[in-house]
Write a protein that holds these residues in place. Structure first.
Motif, mmCIF file in Angstrom:
data_model
loop_
_atom_site.group_PDB
_atom_site.id
_atom_site.type_symbol
_atom_site.label_atom_id
_atom_site.label_comp_id
_atom_site.label_asym_id
_atom_site.label_seq_id
_atom_site.Cartn_x
_atom_site.Cartn_y
_atom_site.Cartn_z
ATOM 1 N N UNK A 156 0.789 -1.091 -0.171
ATOM 2 C CA UNK A 156 0.104 0.047 -0.071
ATOM 3 C C UNK A 156 0.837 1.308 0.085
ATOM 4 N N UNK A 157 1.921 1.258 0.956
ATOM 5 C CA UNK A 157 2.717 2.394 0.920
ATOM 6 C C UNK A 157 3.532 2.616 -0.305
ATOM 7 N N UNK A 158 3.893 1.538 -1.001
ATOM 8 C CA UNK A 158 4.465 1.595 -2.278
ATOM 9 C C UNK A 158 3.550 2.261 -3.359
ATOM 10 N N UNK A 159 2.328 1.848 -3.263
ATOM 11 C CA UNK A 159 1.509 2.334 -4.168
ATOM 12 C C UNK A 159 0.720 3.715 -4.273
ATOM 13 N N UNK A 160 0.909 4.375 -3.101
ATOM 14 C CA UNK A 160 0.195 5.698 -2.949
ATOM 15 C C UNK A 160 0.736 6.616 -3.985
ATOM 16 N N UNK A 161 2.002 6.954 -3.943
ATOM 17 C CA UNK A 161 2.620 7.864 -4.993
ATOM 18 C C UNK A 161 1.861 7.829 -6.518
ATOM 19 N N UNK A 179 -4.922 3.769 7.337
ATOM 20 C CA UNK A 179 -5.230 5.163 7.491
ATOM 21 C C UNK A 179 -4.302 6.144 7.854
ATOM 22 N N UNK A 180 -3.164 5.801 8.435
ATOM 23 C CA UNK A 180 -1.987 6.720 8.389
ATOM 24 C C UNK A 180 -1.260 7.016 7.401
ATOM 25 N N UNK A 181 -0.978 5.802 6.653
ATOM 26 C CA UNK A 181 -0.483 5.871 5.518
ATOM 27 C C UNK A 181 -1.107 6.701 4.203
#
Length: 728
Positions: A384-389, A441-443
C-alpha cells in the motif's frame, strides 16, 4: 457564454467594458432589489455599476437580479393550495369529507331551498363504486391566483438572521469564462451532468485559446477532445484505449461516462483516422492497457463496425484492440489474475498481482487486510505504501473515507450509484484488525498531507469544516448553497419550511411532498403529507395534482414543537413525469421566526435550493436531525429510490426510507475538517478570519463564500469549488 452563468456559478458579476457615466442611482436600486431576495453588492461591485452609463448599468442590473432570483428559485410564482398556509389548514378528516361530499353527493334541496347532502348520502355514494380523487372538481387545483395569495399574507418582517449573500465584482466575461473552463477541465473529480454540458460549451467557445495544462478526469478529456476532433485539432492526453471509446461515445451523442451503451454513428474518414491513430498510439505507449479492453468488449465490437480498422492495417496496435474485443487475442486483466489468486485463497499472491496497479490495489486494500494472515499484514501495508504515490487523489480520499467506517462492525452497507440511486444490504464482511485499519489510514493521511494545497497562512471559515469532501459531481444536485452528500448544515430559526416545485413538460404530473418523522431509534412516529395534513405541529400546504404552469407544495415545521429526532423530507412521483423528465424542478428549505409573517415563499429566507434530476421515483434530498441540546442540522443525502411507476407515497416506502436514513446518518464521511488538519501539518499557520489578524500576503482561504477582503493573489476555495481540495 452569458453573465448569467458566471453569476449563478461563482457569485461574481463580470466587469462590463461599457461607456462611463453616472450609474449611482441604478446601483442603489440594484442593491435594494437584491436585498429583497437575500443578496447584496460588495463595495467594489457597487462602485463599478455606479461608474457605468445609466443604460449600460440598467442592462447589467436587470441581468444580475434575474440570475440571483433563479438561483434561489424566485423566478417562478410559488402558490399554495390553502391560501392562508400555514394558517387555515383544516383537519385532515374534515377536509376529505368535505371534498368527497362535493364530488360524490348529488346536490338536492330541502323545503328552504338549501343544499343538504347528509353523511348517509356520502356513505352510500362512497360504497357504490370506485373513488377517483382526480375527478373531484376542486381538489388538486389552485382555487386562487398568486396575487390573491400574496394579498392574504402580511409583509415579511426583516430579521437580522435572514440570509444575506454577497455578490462580488469579477473580471471581464471572457476572463471569467476562461477561468471557469480551466476549473472544470482541470477538476480532479468527475463532473455532474450540468457541468459536463457547460464544459462542452466552453471547450467549443474557447478552443482557439490556450488549453488547460492537465485534464485529470478521463470523461472531461473526452468532452474536450470531441470539440477538438470536430475542429481538426490535435487530441489531448489520449493514453488509454478507453479514452478513445469515451471520445467515440461523445461524438456519437452518447454517454461519455459509459454507464449506458451508445449507438455509434458513422463518421467521416478524417475522424475515423484520427480516432484509430490515437488508439494505436495509446496502446503502443502503454501495452498493458489492452487488458482493460474486455471490460467493454461488446462496445468495441460495435465501434469497429463504424471505424473500419481494416482500412488501416499499418496501425497494428489499434488492430490488437479489436482482436482482444473479439476474443481473437487473450490478454488476462490484472483484476482477473487477482480474482484467481483470491479464489485459491492466496491473498498474499493477490497483493503481488495488484501491486503494479496502484488504483486497483487501493480499492482492494480492505479485502486484502481482512483476508491475509495476521503475520502477512505488513506485506499488504508495504505494498500500500509503495502504491500511494502512483494513485490519484480522488482514490486516496475515497479509500480514506472507506476506512473511517471499517473500525467496527456495521449492520448494513449503503450503496449509491452514479445516478444517486440508493439501496442497502446486510454487511457480512469481517472487520480487519483495528491496528491494520489504523496503520493503513495513517499511510493515506501522510500521502494526502504531502499533496494537499498549502500556504504560509491558511484561513478557514469554521462553518466549512462539517462539509463532506466532494468525490464526484454526481454526489450533489445543482443549485444554490448545495453541499455534497454527507455534509451537515446548521438550521437556525424557529420555523423550518421546505418546499418542492415542478412544471410538467408533456403530460399531467402529480408530485407529492411529505415528511417522515422518526424517533431516536429511527422508528416511525408519524408523517405529514396529502393523507395527513398535520402531525406534531407540522403542517402541509395542500396537494397539487397537475402543473402545466408549475406547482409548489410546502411543509411548515415549528421546530420547538417537533418531538421527532429525525425529519425526512421526501418528494414522490405520484403520477406522470419523473424527476429527469419534467421541464423544471427544485427542492429547498427556508427558516424564519414564527412572527415574521410573509408569503409561503420568501426568497430572502431560502437557505438552499437544489434541482431534482435523479432517475428514481422517490427523492430523499436530506435528513434533518435534532441534537440533544435541541439544535437542528441538515444532513445532505441527494438520494433516490426506485419506487413504483405510479402512486408513490410516504406510507408505501416507510420501511425502506427509515432503514436507508439510519445507514446514511450512521455513516462517517471524509470532511473538509479532516483535510484541514492534514493541511495544518505543513502550513505555516492555520486560523480563522477573526483570529488571523491583518492579512498582507496571499493566503489559502477555505470557506463557504468568498469574504472579498483577502489580499490579492490569494487562493480561495468555496462551497462550489471544494473539489479543488482533492489533489491530482
Amino acid at each position: 457564454m452569458r453573465n448569467h452563468t458566471i453569476i449563478t456559478r461563482t457569485l461574481r458579476v463580470p466587469r462590463v467594458a461599457g461607456p462611463a457615466g453616472d450609474g449611482a442611482g441604478v446601483a442603489r436600486r440594484l442593491d435594494a432589489a437584491l436585498a429583497g431576495v437575500g443578496f447584496t453588492c460588495s463595495s467594489a461591485l457597487l462602485e463599478h455599476v455606479s461608474g457605468l452609463a445609466p443604460h449600460t448599468a440598467t442592462t447589467l442590473a436587470v441581468e444580475v437580479v434575474a440570475a440571483v432570483r433563479e438561483l434561489v428559485g424566485d423566478q417562478v410564482a410559488h402558490n399554495s393550495y390553502f391560501i392562508d398556509f400555514p394558517r387555515g389548514v383544516p383537519d385532515t378528516v374534515e377536509f376529505w369529507v368535505g371534498e368527497l361530499r362535493k364530488a360524490l353527493v348529488a346536490p338536492r334541496t330541502d323545503a328552504t331551498g338549501t343544499t343538504v347532502p347528509t353523511d348517509a348520502d356520502l356513505l352510500a355514494a362512497a360504497v357504490s363504486g370506485e373513488l377517483d380523487l382526480l375527478a373531484i372538481p376542486t381538489y388538486g387545483r389552485y382555487q386562487h391566483t398568486y396575487a390573491e395569495l400574496l394579498a392574504a399574507h402580511d409583509e415579511l418582517v426583516a430579521r437580522a438572521g435572514d440570509r444575506v449573500t454577497t455578490l462580488h465584482l469579477g473580471a471581464t466575461l471572457d476572463e471569467e469564462a476562461l477561468a471557469l473552463y480551466a476549473e472544470l477541465a482541470g477538476s480532479t473529480t468527475p463532473l455532474g451532468e450540468q457541468d459536463r454540458l457547460l464544459l462542452t460549451q466552453l471547450a467549443a467557445e474557447y478552443r482557439d485559446h490556450p488549453q488547460p495544462t492537465a485534464i485529470p478526469v478521463r470523461e472531461n478529456r473526452a468532452l474536450v477532445n470531441a470539440v477538438r476532433l470536430a475542429a481538426g485539432l490535435d487530441l489531448i492526453a489520449v493514453d488509454h484505449p478507453t479514452d478513445v471509446l469515451r471520445l467515440a461515445c461523445q461524438v456519437s451523442g452518447g454517454d461519455v461516462t459509459l454507464r449506458t451503451p451508445t449507438r455509434f454513428r458513422s463518421l467521416p474518414r478524417r475522424r475515423r483516422r484520427a480516432l484509430l491513430g490515437a488508439l494505436d498510439a495509446a496502446v503502443a505507449a502503454h501495452p498493458g492497457t489492452l487488458a482493460d479492453v474486455t471490460r467493454y468488449a461488446e462496445r468495441w465490437k460495435r465501434l469497429a463496425e463504424r471505424l473500419h480498422p481494416g482500412e488501416l492495417p499499418e496501425l497494428a496496435n489499434a488492430q490488437r484492440v479489436f482482436a482482444v474485443a473479439r476474443g481473437q487475442e487473450r490478454v488476462p486483466s490484472t483484476t482477473a489474475r487477482a480474482e484467481a489468486a483470491f479464489a485459491r485463497r492466496d491473498p498474499v499472491a493477490a497483493t503481488r498481482v495488484l501491486a503494479p496497479a496502484p488504483g486497483l490495489l487501493l480499492r482492494s486494500v480492505d479485502r486484502l487486510l481482512r483476508s491475509v494472515p495476521e503475520d502477512a499484514t505488513g506485506d499488504v501495508l508495504a505494498a500500500l505504501g509503495a502504491a500511494l504515490p502512483g494513485t490519484s487523489g480522488r482514490v486516496l480520499c475515497s479509500v480514506r473515507e472507506h476506512l473511517l467506517n471499517r473500525d467496527a462492525p456495521a449492520a448494513s452497507r449503503l450503496f449509491v450509484n452514479r445516478n444517486r440511486r440508493a439501496w442497502i444490504a446486510p454487511d457480512r464482511r469481517a472487520v480487519p484488525a483495528p491496528g491494520a485499519v489504523a496503520a493503513a489510514a495513517a499511510l493515506l493521511d501522510d500521502e494526502l498531507a504531502r499533496r494537499l494545497p498549502t500556504a504560509a497562512t491558511v484561513v478557514v471559515d469554521p462553518a466549512v469544516l462539517a462539509m463532506a469532501v466532494p468525490l464526484s459531481g454526481a454526489a450533489a444536485e445543482d443549485g444554490f448553497a448545495v453541499a455534497p452528500r454527507g455534509s451537515r448544515t446548521p438550521v437556525v430559526g424557529e420555523v423550518l419550511r421546505f418546499f418542492t416545485h415542478w412544471r410538467q413538460r408533456a403530460r399531467r404530473t402529480d408530485w407529492d411532498l411529505s415528511a417522515l418523522l422518526l424517533d431516536d431509534d429511527f422508528h416511525y412516529t408519524g408523517h405529514v403529507s396529502w393523507t395527513r395534513l398535520r402531525d406534531e405541529g407540522a403542517v402541509y400546504s395542500g396537494d397539487i395534482t397537475e402543473a402545466p404552469d408549475g406547482a409548489t407544495e410546502f411543509i411548515d415545521l415549528p421546530l420547538a414543537s417537533i418531538g421527532a429526532r429525525y425529519l425526512v423530507p421526501q418528494v414522490s412521483v405520484y403520477s406522470g413525469e419523473g424527476f429527469d423528465e419534467v421541464a423544471e424542478s427544485m427542492f429547498g428549505w427556508m427558516t424564519r421566526d414564527a412572527d415574521q409573517g410573509g408569503a409561503p415563499f420568501e426568497a430572502r429566507t431560502v437557505r438552499t435550493r437544489s434541482q431534482l434530476r435523479g432517475t428514481g421515483r422517490v427523492s430523499l434530498p436530506m435528513v434533518f436531525h435534532r441534537a440533544d441540546d435541541g439544535s437542528w442540522s441538515a444532513l445532505w443525502t441527494h438520494l433516490y429510490l426506485s419506487g413504483r411507476v405510479d402512486f408513490n407515497q410516504v406510507e408505501t416506502h416507510k420501511v425502506t426510507t427509515t432503514a436507508l436514513t439510519r445507514s446514511v446518518v450512521d455513516r462517517r464521511y471524509l470532511t473538509v475538517g479532516h483535510l484541514v488538519q492534514l493541511i495544518g501539518r505543513t502550513a505555516g499557520r492555520v486560523s480563522t478570519l477573526d483570529t488571523a489578524g491583518p492579512l498582507v500576503d496571499p493566503v489559502l482561504y477555505i470557506g463557504l463564500e468568498d469574504p472579498g477582503t483577502l489580499p490579492e493573489g490569494s487562493t480561495v476555495i468555496t462551497l462550489s469549488t471544494l473539489n479543488q481540495l482533492v489533489p491530482a
